[in-house]
Design an enzyme around this catalytic site. Structure first.
Site, PDB file in Angstrom:
ATOM      1  N   ARG A   1       3.119   6.539 -24.009  1.00  0.00           N
ATOM      2  CA  ARG A   1       3.007   5.795 -22.555  1.00  0.00           C
ATOM      3  C   ARG A   1       4.135   4.624 -22.816  1.00  0.00           C
ATOM      4  O   ARG A   1       4.792   3.726 -21.981  1.00  0.00           O
ATOM      5  CB  ARG A   1       2.014   5.381 -21.960  1.00  0.00           C
ATOM      6  CG  ARG A   1       1.560   7.323 -22.059  1.00  0.00           C
ATOM      7  CD  ARG A   1       0.436   6.695 -20.909  1.00  0.00           C
ATOM      8  NE  ARG A   1       0.075   6.094 -19.958  1.00  0.00           N
ATOM      9  CZ  ARG A   1      -1.012   5.118 -18.652  1.00  0.00           C
ATOM     10  NH1 ARG A   1      -2.023   5.540 -20.195  1.00  0.00           N
ATOM     11  NH2 ARG A   1      -1.255   4.590 -18.249  1.00  0.00           N
TER      12      ARG A   1
ATOM     13  N   HIS B   1      -6.112  -3.752 -15.273  1.00  0.00           N
ATOM     14  CA  HIS B   1      -6.632  -2.780 -14.991  1.00  0.00           C
ATOM     15  C   HIS B   1      -5.601  -2.689 -16.703  1.00  0.00           C
ATOM     16  O   HIS B   1      -5.836  -1.727 -17.515  1.00  0.00           O
ATOM     17  CB  HIS B   1      -5.969  -1.406 -14.533  1.00  0.00           C
ATOM     18  CG  HIS B   1      -6.973  -1.260 -13.749  1.00  0.00           C
ATOM     19  ND1 HIS B   1      -6.947   0.263 -13.216  1.00  0.00           N
ATOM     20  CD2 HIS B   1      -8.232  -1.714 -13.405  1.00  0.00           C
ATOM     21  CE1 HIS B   1      -6.877   0.526 -11.829  1.00  0.00           C
ATOM     22  NE2 HIS B   1      -8.253  -0.775 -11.882  1.00  0.00           N
TER      23      HIS B   1
ATOM     24  N   CYS C   1      -8.089  -5.939 -31.025  1.00  0.00           N
ATOM     25  CA  CYS C   1      -8.796  -5.399 -31.765  1.00  0.00           C
ATOM     26  C   CYS C   1     -10.382  -5.016 -31.777  1.00  0.00           C
ATOM     27  O   CYS C   1     -10.748  -5.666 -30.586  1.00  0.00           O
ATOM     28  CB  CYS C   1      -9.487  -6.312 -32.892  1.00  0.00           C
ATOM     29  SG  CYS C   1     -10.011  -5.534 -34.312  1.00  0.00           S
TER      30      CYS C   1
ATOM     31  N   CYS D   1      -6.168  -3.909 -37.136  1.00  0.00           N
ATOM     32  CA  CYS D   1      -5.732  -5.723 -36.974  1.00  0.00           C
ATOM     33  C   CYS D   1      -5.401  -6.297 -38.195  1.00  0.00           C
ATOM     34  O   CYS D   1      -6.513  -6.656 -39.060  1.00  0.00           O
ATOM     35  CB  CYS D   1      -7.020  -5.958 -36.743  1.00  0.00           C
ATOM     36  SG  CYS D   1      -7.545  -7.495 -36.181  1.00  0.00           S
TER      37      CYS D   1
ATOM     38  N   SER E   1      -3.400   6.331  -5.172  1.00  0.00           N
ATOM     39  CA  SER E   1      -4.487   7.028  -4.594  1.00  0.00           C
ATOM     40  C   SER E   1      -5.744   6.456  -3.670  1.00  0.00           C
ATOM     41  O   SER E   1      -6.683   7.117  -3.371  1.00  0.00           O
ATOM     42  CB  SER E   1      -4.880   7.890  -5.193  1.00  0.00           C
ATOM     43  OG  SER E   1      -5.482   7.177  -6.453  1.00  0.00           O
TER      44      SER E   1
ATOM     45  N   ASN F   1       3.209   5.157   0.927  1.00  0.00           N
ATOM     46  CA  ASN F   1       3.277   6.408  -0.021  1.00  0.00           C
ATOM     47  C   ASN F   1       3.827   8.006   0.777  1.00  0.00           C
ATOM     48  O   ASN F   1       4.482   7.817   2.061  1.00  0.00           O
ATOM     49  CB  ASN F   1       1.339   6.496   0.439  1.00  0.00           C
ATOM     50  CG  ASN F   1       0.628   7.389  -1.052  1.00  0.00           C
ATOM     51  OD1 ASN F   1       1.100   8.404  -1.713  1.00  0.00           O
ATOM     52  ND2 ASN F   1      -0.025   6.941  -1.966  1.00  0.00           N
TER      53      ASN F   1
ATOM     54  N   ALA G   1       8.538   4.476  -2.168  1.00  0.00           N
ATOM     55  CA  ALA G   1       7.813   3.295  -2.159  1.00  0.00           C
ATOM     56  C   ALA G   1       9.648   2.169  -2.895  1.00  0.00           C
ATOM     57  O   ALA G   1      10.079   1.195  -1.651  1.00  0.00           O
ATOM     58  CB  ALA G   1       7.061   2.614  -3.673  1.00  0.00           C
TER      59      ALA G   1
HETATM   60  P1  NAD Z   1      -2.380   7.479  -9.174  1.00  0.00           P
HETATM   61  O1  NAD Z   1      -1.781   8.184  -9.922  1.00  0.00           O
HETATM   62  O2  NAD Z   1      -3.954   7.920  -9.185  1.00  0.00           O
HETATM   63  O3  NAD Z   1      -2.226   7.883  -7.628  1.00  0.00           O
HETATM   64  C1  NAD Z   1      -0.769   7.768  -7.171  1.00  0.00           C
HETATM   65  C2  NAD Z   1       0.130   7.581  -5.932  1.00  0.00           C
HETATM   66  O4  NAD Z   1       1.259   7.331  -5.415  1.00  0.00           O
HETATM   67  C3  NAD Z   1      -0.443   8.785  -5.820  1.00  0.00           C
HETATM   68  O5  NAD Z   1      -1.210   8.531  -3.699  1.00  0.00           O
HETATM   69  C4  NAD Z   1       0.832   8.891  -5.063  1.00  0.00           C
HETATM   70  O6  NAD Z   1       1.130   9.488  -3.441  1.00  0.00           O
HETATM   71  C5  NAD Z   1       1.395   7.627  -4.660  1.00  0.00           C
HETATM   72  N1  NAD Z   1       2.884   7.787  -4.794  1.00  0.00           N
HETATM   73  C6  NAD Z   1       4.322   8.808  -6.630  1.00  0.00           C
HETATM   74  N2  NAD Z   1       5.407   8.670  -5.826  1.00  0.00           N
HETATM   75  C7  NAD Z   1       5.406   7.857  -4.458  1.00  0.00           C
HETATM   76  C8  NAD Z   1       6.774   7.035  -4.828  1.00  0.00           C
HETATM   77  N3  NAD Z   1       7.439   6.277  -5.498  1.00  0.00           N
HETATM   78  N4  NAD Z   1       6.575   6.226  -3.392  1.00  0.00           N
HETATM   79  C9  NAD Z   1       5.326   5.867  -3.093  1.00  0.00           C
HETATM   80  N5  NAD Z   1       4.007   6.428  -3.309  1.00  0.00           N
HETATM   81  C10 NAD Z   1       4.052   7.379  -4.345  1.00  0.00           C
HETATM   82  O7  NAD Z   1      -2.741   5.899  -9.006  1.00  0.00           O
HETATM   83  P2  NAD Z   1      -3.575   4.827  -8.987  1.00  0.00           P
HETATM   84  O8  NAD Z   1      -4.000   4.898  -7.382  1.00  0.00           O
HETATM   85  O9  NAD Z   1      -2.484   3.373  -8.952  1.00  0.00           O
HETATM   86  O10 NAD Z   1      -4.311   5.164  -9.993  1.00  0.00           O
HETATM   87  C11 NAD Z   1      -4.914   5.662 -11.200  1.00  0.00           C
HETATM   88  C12 NAD Z   1      -5.035   4.693 -12.729  1.00  0.00           C
HETATM   89  O11 NAD Z   1      -3.937   5.353 -13.382  1.00  0.00           O
HETATM   90  C13 NAD Z   1      -4.746   2.889 -12.227  1.00  0.00           C
HETATM   91  O12 NAD Z   1      -6.272   2.809 -12.812  1.00  0.00           O
HETATM   92  C14 NAD Z   1      -3.640   2.435 -13.161  1.00  0.00           C
HETATM   93  O13 NAD Z   1      -4.076   1.407 -14.260  1.00  0.00           O
HETATM   94  C15 NAD Z   1      -3.529   3.658 -14.110  1.00  0.00           C
HETATM   95  N6  NAD Z   1      -1.730   4.595 -14.246  1.00  0.00           N
HETATM   96  C16 NAD Z   1      -1.446   3.299 -14.244  1.00  0.00           C
HETATM   97  C17 NAD Z   1       0.591   3.912 -14.668  1.00  0.00           C
HETATM   98  C18 NAD Z   1       1.596   2.322 -14.827  1.00  0.00           C
HETATM   99  O14 NAD Z   1       0.997   1.993 -15.167  1.00  0.00           O
HETATM  100  N7  NAD Z   1       2.827   2.571 -14.537  1.00  0.00           N
HETATM  101  C19 NAD Z   1       0.952   4.971 -14.795  1.00  0.00           C
HETATM  102  C20 NAD Z   1       0.067   5.884 -14.328  1.00  0.00           C
HETATM  103  C21 NAD Z   1      -1.814   5.655 -14.404  1.00  0.00           C
HETATM  104 ZN    ZN Z   2      -9.845  -8.285 -35.038  1.00  0.00          ZN
END
Ligand code: NAD
Ligand code: ZN
Length: 253
Positions: free
Chosen positions: A74, A123, A131, A151, A193, A217, A235
Site C-alpha cells: 500500500r 487515522h 517504534c 527502530c 461508507s 459518493n 468525486a
Molecule cells: P470505505 O472503503 O469504507 O468506503 C469507501 C466509500 O467510497 C464507499 O462508500 C464507496 O461507495 C465510495 N466511493 C468509492 N469510489 C468513489 C469515488 N470515485 N467517488 C466517490 N465515492 C467513492 O472507506 P472509509 O469510509 O474511508 O473507511 C475505511 C477506512 O479505511 C478508513 O479508516 C481509512 O483510514 C482506511 N483506508 C484509507 C485509504 C487511503 O488512505 N486512501 C484507502 C483504503 C482504506
Molecule cells: Zn524504539
C-alpha cells in the site's frame, strides 16, 4: 420531478457560498480515482483479505511480517499515486476561503500534495513508521526494505503509524475535528461508507447542530439518509463541477 445532478450541484454551490463554517470529511473513495483501492465496495482490498487478519494490533503482533507486507504494497501505491481532480477541487475551495477544515480518514498524503493546508488526519499516516517500544517515528519515502523495519533508536520493531481497529484516535486531531463539526453550518462528505466510528459521527454532529450535509459518493452510504443533498457520482467528476459552480456564483455576487 426529481432534481438532476446539475440542479443539485447548483443547490450545493449556493449553500457553500453562503456558508461561514464549511468543513469536509473524506474517506477512501476520495483517493479511489488515484488508484488507491477502498476497503469496502467493489474491488475493495478486503474482498481479498479479511480486515481482522491485517488492521488490528492483535494481527500485527501475531504476524508483523504478514501485516507489513500488506502495508509495504500500500505504501508503494501511495507513493506512485497522484492527487486526482477531487483532491485539487477541495484544495481550491480552501484557497478560495470557503473550506475551513478538511477532516480525512485517509492515511495517504494526497490532500497535502494537492495543496490542502487546513487538514486533520484522523487515522494517521501510512508513510510514517513508529517504534512499538519507544515511539520513535520515521518518515518513509519508499516501502521498507527490511520487514518488519527496526527502530534506529532502540532496535525494537516498528509498526505503521496508523490507527487500527480497536485503537483510540489521536486525541488532538479528534478534538479539533469535533470542535469544527459543532460549529459547522455545512459539511461536504466525500467517499466514505460512514460506518467507521467515531469519524462516521461527524456528519451527524453537523446535522444535529443545524448544519447542511452535502454528500458525494458513487453509491448510497451510511450517511445518505441524513444527507440534505446527495450528489451521486465519482468525486473526481462531481467536486470539480461543484467548485466551478461556486466560482460562478461568487463572481456574480
Ligand atoms: P470505505 O472503503 O469504507 O468506503 C469507501 C466509500 O467510497 C464507499 O462508500 C464507496 O461507495 C465510495 N466511493 C468509492 N469510489 C468513489 C469515488 N470515485 N467517488 C466517490 N465515492 C467513492 O472507506 P472509509 O469510509 O474511508 O473507511 C475505511 C477506512 O479505511 C478508513 O479508516 C481509512 O483510514 C482506511 N483506508 C484509507 C485509504 C487511503 O488512505 N486512501 C484507502 C483504503 C482504506
Ligand atoms: Zn524504539
Amino acid at each position: 420531478m426529481v432534481d438532476s445532478l446539475q440542479d443539485l450541484i447548483q443547490k450545493a454551490a449556493h449553500i457553500i457560498v453562503k456558508s461561514k463554517n464549511l468543513i469536509a470529511l473524506t474517506g477512501a473513495g476520495m483517493s479511489a480515482e488515484s488508484g488507491i483501492p477502498t476497503f469496502r465496495g467493489e474491488n475493495g482490498l478486503w474482498s481479498k483479505y479479511r480486515p481482522e487478519e491485517l488492521a488490528t494490533p492483535e494481527a500485527f503482533f501475531r504476524n508483523p511480517r504478514f501485516v507489513w507486507e500488506w502495508y509495504a504494497w500500500r505504501i508503494g501505491l501511495v507513493i506512485n499515486a497522484k492527487p486526482n481532480p477531487a483532491h485539487k477541487a477541495l484544495a481550491e475551495l480552501e484557497k478560495m476561503g470557503f473550506l475551513k477544515l478538511t477532516i480525512t480518514q485517509n492515511v495517504d498524503n494526497l490532500h497535502e500534495r494537492a495543496g490542502t493546508k487546513r487538514l486533520v488526519k484522523l487515522h494517521g499516516d501510512i508513510l510514517t513508521a513508529r517504534c512499538v517500544s519507544c515511539g520513535y517515528k520515521l518518515h518513509m519515502s519508499e516501502p521498507p526494505k527490511e520487514i518488519p523495519p527496526k527502530c534506529p533508536s532502540c532496535g525494537d520493531i516498528m509498526r505503521p503509524d496508523v490507527v487500527w481497529f480497536g485503537e483510540p484516535l489521536p486525541v488532538k486531531a479528534l478534538e479539533k475535528a469535533f470542535e469544527y463539526a459543532r460549529r459547522a453550518d455545512a459539511i461536504i462528505v466525500v467517499g466514505t461508507s460512514g460506518v467507521v466510528y467515531p469519524a462516521g459521527i461527524i456528519p451527524h454532529v453537523v446535522k444535529n447542530s443545524g448544519g447542511t450535509v452535502i454528500e458525494v459518493n458513487i453509491a448510497e452510504s451510511g450517511i445518505t439518509e441524513i444527507a440534505d443533498i446527495f450528489l451521486k457520482g465519482a468525486a473526481g467528476k462531481v467536486l470539480p463541477e461543484l467548485v466551478l459552480e461556486v466560482k460562478r456564483i461568487s463572481e456574480r455576487t
